[in-house]
Motif scaffolding. Structure first.
Motif, mmCIF file in Angstrom:
data_model
loop_
_atom_site.group_PDB
_atom_site.id
_atom_site.type_symbol
_atom_site.label_atom_id
_atom_site.label_comp_id
_atom_site.label_asym_id
_atom_site.label_seq_id
_atom_site.Cartn_x
_atom_site.Cartn_y
_atom_site.Cartn_z
ATOM 1 N N ARG A 168 0.836 -1.212 0.000
ATOM 2 C CA ARG A 168 0.000 0.000 0.000
ATOM 3 C C ARG A 168 0.866 1.254 0.000
ATOM 4 O O ARG A 168 0.522 2.263 -0.625
ATOM 5 C CB ARG A 168 -0.924 0.003 1.216
ATOM 6 C CG ARG A 168 -2.030 -1.047 1.163
ATOM 7 C CD ARG A 168 -2.970 -0.914 2.355
ATOM 8 N NE ARG A 168 -3.942 -1.973 2.399
ATOM 9 C CZ ARG A 168 -5.082 -1.992 1.698
ATOM 10 N NH1 ARG A 168 -5.371 -0.975 0.868
ATOM 11 N NH2 ARG A 168 -5.922 -3.011 1.804
ATOM 12 N N PHE A 170 3.615 1.643 -1.478
ATOM 13 C CA PHE A 170 4.123 1.853 -2.833
ATOM 14 C C PHE A 170 2.999 2.015 -3.855
ATOM 15 O O PHE A 170 3.244 1.940 -5.064
ATOM 16 C CB PHE A 170 5.028 0.698 -3.242
ATOM 17 C CG PHE A 170 6.369 0.713 -2.553
ATOM 18 C CD1 PHE A 170 7.363 1.590 -2.968
ATOM 19 C CD2 PHE A 170 6.620 -0.117 -1.476
ATOM 20 C CE1 PHE A 170 8.594 1.611 -2.335
ATOM 21 C CE2 PHE A 170 7.847 -0.099 -0.836
ATOM 22 C CZ PHE A 170 8.839 0.772 -1.256
ATOM 23 N N GLY A 171 1.764 2.215 -3.390
ATOM 24 C CA GLY A 171 0.664 2.540 -4.286
ATOM 25 C C GLY A 171 -0.230 1.387 -4.694
ATOM 26 O O GLY A 171 -1.094 1.566 -5.565
ATOM 27 N N ALA A 172 -0.070 0.237 -4.120
ATOM 28 C CA ALA A 172 -0.929 -0.891 -4.485
ATOM 29 C C ALA A 172 -2.333 -0.675 -3.927
ATOM 30 O O ALA A 172 -2.520 -0.092 -2.864
ATOM 31 C CB ALA A 172 -0.349 -2.193 -3.935
ATOM 32 N N VAL A 173 -3.314 -1.120 -4.694
ATOM 33 C CA VAL A 173 -4.712 -1.009 -4.296
ATOM 34 C C VAL A 173 -5.292 -2.416 -4.230
ATOM 35 O O VAL A 173 -5.232 -3.166 -5.206
ATOM 36 C CB VAL A 173 -5.522 -0.141 -5.280
ATOM 37 C CG1 VAL A 173 -6.981 -0.085 -4.856
ATOM 38 C CG2 VAL A 173 -4.926 1.259 -5.362
#
Length: 218
Positions: A168, A170-173
């Motif tokens: 999360r 690092f931008g994971a959804v």
């Protein structure tokens, strides 16, 4: 004619048909029956029944000839573990045919295995290893394996949560979990039920109100 005689007659007729060429292609059961022909064990079976009736005179023949339950030593551990941890049965598993040789394929001097997911069977095999190699009683060995199981489950949970937080960051959804979706569906269903209940209540109140007005006018 006895069943054994019928079977031998079928074998003879099939052999003649194969030799004369009337039947082409050997039946799948032919070699198996030739290798293991039926035996005439009726007399032995009757003697066993007589002995059982003498030993258990109050039991019927049906109960006497009922197949015995096959119970292994490790079944006691499995039953105890899954009765104490029923949610372990809900964990997803790979449904493949296994040969029940985990006790030979893995080193159960430790509970955690490289090529096997942690589950109830791990606890069973670890308990058996401790009982055999450490000379422990079954309950003491199970208690050690169970505590090791708890430690590894906590370790897995921490690793999974840490990996999710890093992803999360690092931008994971991530999509919603099954539990979150279930809670949302339940809340939606309750809200719909509440709306319908309020609508029905208002209609009933309006009807009773109209009936009261009519009675007052009279």
């Amino acid at each position: 004619m006895k069943p054994q005689s019928d079977v031998f007659e079928i074998i003879k007729r099939t052999s003649r048909l194969l030799q004369t060429g009337v039947v082409t292609g050997e039946p799948a059961w032919f070699k198996a029956v030739l290798a293991h022909p039926p035996t005439t064990a009726d007399a032995v079976q009757r003697v066993d029944i007589v002995k059982l009736r003498q030993k258990h005179p109050r039991l019927s023949v049906k109960k006497l000839m009922r197949p015995m339950n096959i119970v292994y030593h490790e079944d006691r551990i499995r039953s105890l573990f899954y009765s104490q941890h029923p949610w372990e049965l809900t964990r997803p598993r790979i449904v493949v045919e296994q040969d029940a040789l985990d006790f030979q394929r893995h080193d159960w001097s430790k509970l955690e295995q490289e090529n096997k997911a942690l589950d109830g069977e791990s606890v069973v095999q670890r308990t058996l290893w401790l009982e055999k190699n450490k000379g422990l009683r079954l309950d003491a060995a199970y208690d050690i394996a169970r505590k090791e199981f708890y430690s590894l489950r906590v370790k897995e949970t921490i690793e999974r949560q840490t990996a999710e937080e890093e992803a999360r960051m690092f931008g994971a959804v991530f999509s919603k979990s099954y539990n979150e979706r279930g809670i949302e569906n339940e809340a939606r269903a309750l809200e719909e039920w509440k709306t319908r209940a309020q609508s029905v209540t208002k209609r009933m109140q309006s009807r009773f109100g109209m009936a009261g007005d009519e009675e007052g006018e009279d």
